[in-house]
Write an enzyme that holds these catalytic residues in place. Sequence first.
Site, PDB file in Angstrom:
ATOM      1  N   THR A  97       0.864  -1.180   0.000  1.00  0.00           N
ATOM      2  CA  THR A  97       0.000   0.000   0.000  1.00  0.00           C
ATOM      3  C   THR A  97       0.900   1.230   0.000  1.00  0.00           C
ATOM      4  O   THR A  97       1.568   1.516   0.998  1.00  0.00           O
ATOM      5  CB  THR A  97      -0.915   0.019   1.229  1.00  0.00           C
ATOM      6  OG1 THR A  97      -1.761  -1.143   1.209  1.00  0.00           O
ATOM      7  CG2 THR A  97      -1.800   1.267   1.237  1.00  0.00           C
ATOM      8  N   LYS A 172      -7.567   0.946  -2.772  1.00  0.00           N
ATOM      9  CA  LYS A 172      -7.128   0.606  -1.414  1.00  0.00           C
ATOM     10  C   LYS A 172      -7.363   1.777  -0.468  1.00  0.00           C
ATOM     11  O   LYS A 172      -7.726   1.586   0.703  1.00  0.00           O
ATOM     12  CB  LYS A 172      -5.647   0.217  -1.419  1.00  0.00           C
ATOM     13  CG  LYS A 172      -5.108  -0.172  -0.049  1.00  0.00           C
ATOM     14  CD  LYS A 172      -5.824  -1.381   0.559  1.00  0.00           C
ATOM     15  CE  LYS A 172      -5.328  -1.705   1.975  1.00  0.00           C
ATOM     16  NZ  LYS A 172      -4.003  -2.333   1.996  1.00  0.00           N
ATOM     17  N   LYS A 240      -0.132   5.616   8.376  1.00  0.00           N
ATOM     18  CA  LYS A 240       0.587   5.766   7.113  1.00  0.00           C
ATOM     19  C   LYS A 240      -0.394   5.756   5.952  1.00  0.00           C
ATOM     20  O   LYS A 240      -0.331   6.607   5.050  1.00  0.00           O
ATOM     21  CB  LYS A 240       1.627   4.647   6.970  1.00  0.00           C
ATOM     22  CG  LYS A 240       2.478   4.717   5.705  1.00  0.00           C
ATOM     23  CD  LYS A 240       1.940   3.882   4.554  1.00  0.00           C
ATOM     24  CE  LYS A 240       2.058   2.395   4.795  1.00  0.00           C
ATOM     25  NZ  LYS A 240       1.662   1.591   3.603  1.00  0.00           N
TER      26      LYS A 240
END
Length: 290
Positions: A97, A172, A240
């Site tokens: 990701t 995502k 993150k």
Amino acid sequence: MATVAFLGLGVMGFPMARHLAAAGHDVRVFNRTESKAKAWADAHGGASAPTPREAAEGCDFVMACVGNDYDLRSVCLGDDGAFAGMSAGAIFVDHTTVSAKVTRELAEIAAAKTVGYVDAPVSGGQAGAENGVLSVMCGGSEVDFAAAEPVMQAYGKIVKRLGAVGAGQTAKMCNQIAIAGLVQGLSEALHLAEKSGLDGEALVDVISGGAAGSWQMVNRHKTMLADEYEHGFAVDWMRKDLAICLEAGDDVGASLPVTALVDQFYKDVQKMGGGRWDTSSLMKRLKAFE
């Protein structure tokens, strides 16, 4: 069957590479901690390599599942990077990701070497990786995706192309945004139940089969009620991801107020020492802020 390199053997990558080997692919692995790569090879066959380049040489596909933008660049670029070892016509598949920015950057470099590129972040957590039932969200050309899809099916319950390069990472981000809001809502519901004297388990039995039901409710309510968070997807990693979400929102002019708020709640959890706790630890924050 294909010759496949897998770069990154963390809690996700280790079992994903195992599923590739179990499906009959010839698998080579690389990990920054070389002993882990050798342990994987000893347990599952295949071979380990000391650099991404050596792992990638002669492979049909190179899969990566590392930590962040910096980690991805480090395994792709440079004299020892995977791109230096990949042959024309090979395909790089990124399960990390990361930002759409680094995805587009690396895809352009790959294209200049006539190497295909599919961004394919996953959802389903460690359990999904262990059981081979991940959701894989993909971006890339139709040709590259069609070639890589059968390989990804070794660990994917659903493998779907959403569009051109970068579309997988955008999907995502949507996934992480939805999770953040759901976990906060679930935390507040269970917190209200506890404060009101309701049996949390009984409550979930009643509401999980209706419109309020979710994966988070089914899979996380027991540990949340037990105040247990030493498992699952870490808060540090979620922050993150949410930073990438908020940056992406700014880039396209999308308003993400709940995401921004929950990101700050996760910041509170980090200050509580919970950076490695599961994302469901938003429940613990509510108790701390009573």
